[in-house]
Enzyme design. Structure first.
Site, PDB file in Angstrom:
ATOM      1  N   ASP A 476       2.435   0.410  -9.208  1.00  0.00           N
ATOM      2  CA  ASP A 476       2.941   1.493 -10.038  1.00  0.00           C
ATOM      3  C   ASP A 476       1.970   1.824 -11.166  1.00  0.00           C
ATOM      4  O   ASP A 476       1.309   0.945 -11.711  1.00  0.00           O
ATOM      5  CB  ASP A 476       4.299   1.093 -10.628  1.00  0.00           C
ATOM      6  N   GLU A 531      -0.430   4.135  -6.902  1.00  0.00           N
ATOM      7  CA  GLU A 531       0.105   5.383  -7.442  1.00  0.00           C
ATOM      8  C   GLU A 531      -0.916   5.981  -8.400  1.00  0.00           C
ATOM      9  O   GLU A 531      -0.996   5.612  -9.561  1.00  0.00           O
ATOM     10  CB  GLU A 531       1.433   5.135  -8.165  1.00  0.00           C
TER      11      GLU A 531
END
Length: 845
Positions: A476, A531
């Site tokens: 993330d 990401e």
């Protein structure tokens, strides 16, 4: 009275917290939290602790600040002779890898315990791991390459070789320092065998890096929270340690399930903290803070994995999910329910991977799991570590790859439960001052140039792979990591100066290179997705070639484009713009694409289905009632958006749970009113779980139009499984007709035809193709089973004509109804009998 939360049994306890911190010598007497669980842990050799590296930084972007450099040579006056002997073993370092290997082999033959009865760092625990994990232990991480191949892949990078060569040089130097001081990256990434709680045949050792603490003691249920009972000693690196010998009857001094904390005297005052390496933490009923739990079940209770990991799929089809909100009821769901109810659903839909969010423990549920407090602990809201392992084992039985949504980009600013101000200082795990604070996320930012932070994060990634057998990660917030501006208020245009300059956090990029090298070295089949919204070049190129080392990048611009278009009239959509957004990605670097993830469904936004159909979804989704024009449009475009995203957007596809059937409304976690320091109040939702669940019953109800949307998603996945079109080497876009609003492209032997026009249907519409012969329909969004109008005959055969058309060697004539997507497959006589429209695939496939 006994309460049950997430499978853990709590005795009824009065609150043990108050507004002021207790004195360092206060006692806290309560009963232990007890539970019996199964866990698949394995004993393995402890490793030596690093000596002070001789690494010299060439810039302010330094790497490898050791604990000794932060602390100096301070020694604890309270260390006993026995402990000092153990600490001398702690700081022992072999000068080369061969010497360490020889020493390890010697210790495997003769276990050496310190005179205090504690286990030394170099002791090899007798019990051996299972065969699969033993193979992992023996596997070595390959040495670095020369990092030059990126210039052959992308010659434009040569203009930035100064930055890229420096970056790779920093990576090489760090690898060398790790080899020199830690015995290699493989050993360095097993910090969980040294820090936190480790158990030997004679007792339990607890170690914690807390250089800012002036004194420390281990407290918990086992010693009635008496801070005088088990005082810890500190070495020159700021590592506090205590050894607790077994009780007289041979049982461990800390019973399994006991609550534990470390009490420290810091420059900020007395502080009770959950151990940084804790493997489980719980929140007792009626209390706000969490407690660490000593988690070490009896050997016969340890969970044993029964099923091997699946092979890495060629085409990755990810079902993104959140365990807690996966129930149809307004509640926090469990690992066990997810295992039994949701995993079979994912398999039936045709996905081959499940990505699970919010695994790492997070005190604030509404953070969606992104404000992590305990990095090594699975969230206790959903059940026990035992339950999570059972979930993953079941997924493997079903042939599903399990990816973890891991958060190494930031951490919760929570000082009671997390790493923030752990030892009373601002800069232990994080950058101090403004650089260590993310103003938008309201969280702390790691210092990736710190030696012990690197050990902590690398070990954390490995822990989840080895202990829980995850098959990879979705990292993330990688954009936030790679740039000092964190991608905030910055628009990336693709200019290479945006990627390779002073705003690049080289320490963070080097950490990403390290963790990817470690993961792929130990687990070649592992999948790592990053990401990144910036489009960093070489992001998905192997580290040895000079890249960052991810397998996939999330193609984040696509979902934003769909939301942008959904706010416009159909007449304002441009098919060329759609195609450009879907295909605008770096050649040779794989992407995972999605029409909507959890981000698009959170409160403040709406799902695609709700953007399309809005309030009509409440009253006009029954198949036995006349639909409104808005519902007809929404159902047609929802199917087209998903299929063209999957067909053109990347080499992998992701869907957030529920969106496969057009989940209405939004996601809103239970929350109360938030009072800001400036006096403003952000209204809550009275702690409601109504919008924090998934209405799978809507997709399963054949009398609702949601069912047709779900069946279409299932057909998409099975079409990709059969033809592998996402990863086909043959890809060609032959038509982007703004007047007709038609897009035609080829993937392998499939031809995709999209007609986005809102009223115009085209008979005898000629499309180009590359394979001559006969074609049949294999997927038709207008099929009645998908909520369509059945305007095409799926049994019809289509034959090509010679002669170039749309720059293709041949062509065929088709019927293209308005707002439809139809997929044609080239077939020969031998395939006719086996080629069945995907809509007719039986339920058990």
């Amino acid at each position: 009275m006994v309460y049950t939360i997430s499978g853990v049994r709590f005795p009824h306890l009065a609150s043990i917290k108050n507004s002021s911190l207790p004195s360092f010598n206060d006692d806290r007497r309560t009963n232990a939290v007890t539970f019996s669980l199964r866990k698949d842990t394995r004993s393995s050799s402890g490793k030596i602790f690093a000596r002070k590296p001789s690494y010299d930084s060439e810039s302010s972007s330094s790497i490898a600040t050791t604990a000794s450099e932060n602390l100096g040579s301070h020694q604890s006056d309270s260390s006993s002779a026995e402990t000092q002997e153990t600490l001398s073993e702690v700081t022992q370092v072999h000068d080369d890898v061969d010497a360490q290997k020889a020493e390890t082999e010697r210790q495997e033959q003769t276990s050496t315990l310190s005179t205090s009865g504690g286990q030394s760092y170099n002791e090899n625990i007798a019990s051996m791991p299972d065969s699969l994990d033993q193979e992992v232990v023996q596997r070595k991480i390959p040495p670095p390459g020369d990092g030059k191949k990126i210039y052959d892949i992308d010659p434009m990078l040569k203009s930035y070789d100064g930055h890229l060569d420096y970056r790779y040089g920093q990576y090489i130097k760090l690898r060398e320092e790790i080899d020199k001081n830690e015995g290699g990256l493989e050993a360095f990434s097993r910090g969980y065998e040294i820090f936190g709680f480790t158990r030997s045949a004679t007792g339990i050792t607890y170690r914690e890096w807390a250089p800012g603490a002036k004194a420390a003691s281990l407290i918990g249920d086992f010693n009635n929270w008496n801070s005088k009972a088990d005082v810890m000693t500190r070495n020159e690196y700021g590592v506090w340690e205590i050894f607790l010998p077994n009780d007289a009857d041979g049982s461990p001094a800390i019973p399994h399930g006991s609550r534990v904390k470390i009490r420290m005297d810091t420059t900020s005052g007395i502080k009770d903290s959950i151990p940084a390496w804790i493997k489980y933490s719980v929140q007792a009923p009626g209390e706000i803070p969490y407690d660490g739990v000593y988690y070490d079940p009896a050997e016969e209770d340890k969970y044993v994995f029964k099923h091997p990991r699946p092979r890495k799929p060629t085409s990755l089809r990810i079902y993104e999910s959140h365990v807690g909100m996966s129930s149809t009821e307004p509640m926090i769901n469990t690992y066990a329910n997810f295992r039994d109810d949701v995993l079979p659903r994912i398999k039936k839909l045709g996905y081959n991977a499940v990505q699970i969010m919010a695994i790492q423990e997070h005190s604030y549920y509404a953070s969606f799991g992104y404000h992590v407090t305990n990095f090594f602990a699975p969230s206790s809201r959903f059940g026990t570590p035992d339950d999570l392992k059972s979930l993953i084992d079941k997924a493997h039985e079903l042939g599903l790859v399990v990816l973890m949504d891991i958060v190494h980009s930031h951490a919760s600013k929570n000082t009671l439960d997390g790493l923030n101000m752990f030892d009373g200082t601002d800069g232990q795990y994080f950058h101090s001052g403004e650089r260590g604070y993310h103003w938008m996320w309201d969280s702390r930012l790691f210092n990736y140039g710190s030696w012990e932070v690197l050990r902590y994060l690398l070990s954390n990634a490995r822990w989840w792979l080895e202990e829980y057998k995850f098959d990879g990660f979705r990292f993330d917030g990688v954009t936030s990591m790679m740039y000092t501006h964190h991608g905030l208020q910055v628009e990336f245009t693709g200019n290479y100066n945006e990627y390779f300059g002073y705003s690049t956090d080289v320490d963070a990029v080097v950490y990403l290179m390290l963790v990817n090298d470690m993961i792929h070295g130990l687990y070649p089949e592992a999948i790592v997705v990053g990401e990144d919204v910036s489009g960093m070049p070489a992001f998905c190129i192997p580290v040895e070639d000079g890249g960052v080392g991810f397998d996939y990048r999330l193609h984040m611009a696509v979902a934003d484009k769909w939301i942008e278009l959904l706010k416009k009239r159909d007449e304002d959509w441009q098919v060329g713009d759609i195609v450009f957004t879907l295909t605008n990605r770096r050649w040779g670097e794989k992407c995972v694409v999605y029409a909507e993830s959890h981000d698009q469904a959170l409160v403040g936004d709406k799902t695609i289905a709700f953007w399309l159909m809005d309030k009509d979804m409440y009253d006009f989704m029954a198949v036995d009632k006349q639909a409104t024009p808005r519902v007809d449009r929404g159902i047609a475009l929802h199917k087209m958006i998903r299929l063209i995203t999957m067909g053109l957007g990347g080499e992998g596809y992701l869907n957030f749970m529920g969106n496969e059937f057009g989940h209405p409304e939004w996601i809103d976690f239970p929350r109360t009113d938030q009072h800001l320091p400036d006096g403003r109040v952000i209204p809550g939702n009275n702690g409601s779980y109504d919008k924090c669940r998934r209405r799978f019953d809507l997709g399963d109800a054949e009398y609702l139009r949601y069912h047709g949307l779900q069946e279409f998603d299932r057909a998409m996945q099975h079409l990709e499984e059969k033809y592998g079109f996402m990863t086909s080497e043959h890809q060609y876009i032959s038509r982007k007709d703004e007047g007709d609003r038609v897009i035609v492209f080829e993937k392998g032997n499939l031809v995709f035809v999209f007609n986005f026009h809102w009223t115009n249907s085209y008979s005898d519409y000629r499309i180009g193709c590359s394979v001559p012969g006969k074609y049949k329909i294999v997927l038709d969004s207008d099929d009645s089973s998908f909520g369509g109008f059945n305007r095409l005959d799926d049994s019809a055969e289509f034959f090509t004509s010679d002669g170039k058309y749309d720059d293709r060697p041949c062509s065929l004539m088709v019927y293209a109804p308005c707002r439809t997507a139809v997929v044609y497959a080239a077939v020969d006589g031998d395939e006719d009998s086996s080629l069945v429209p995907i809509s007719l695939v039986p339920d058990d496939v």
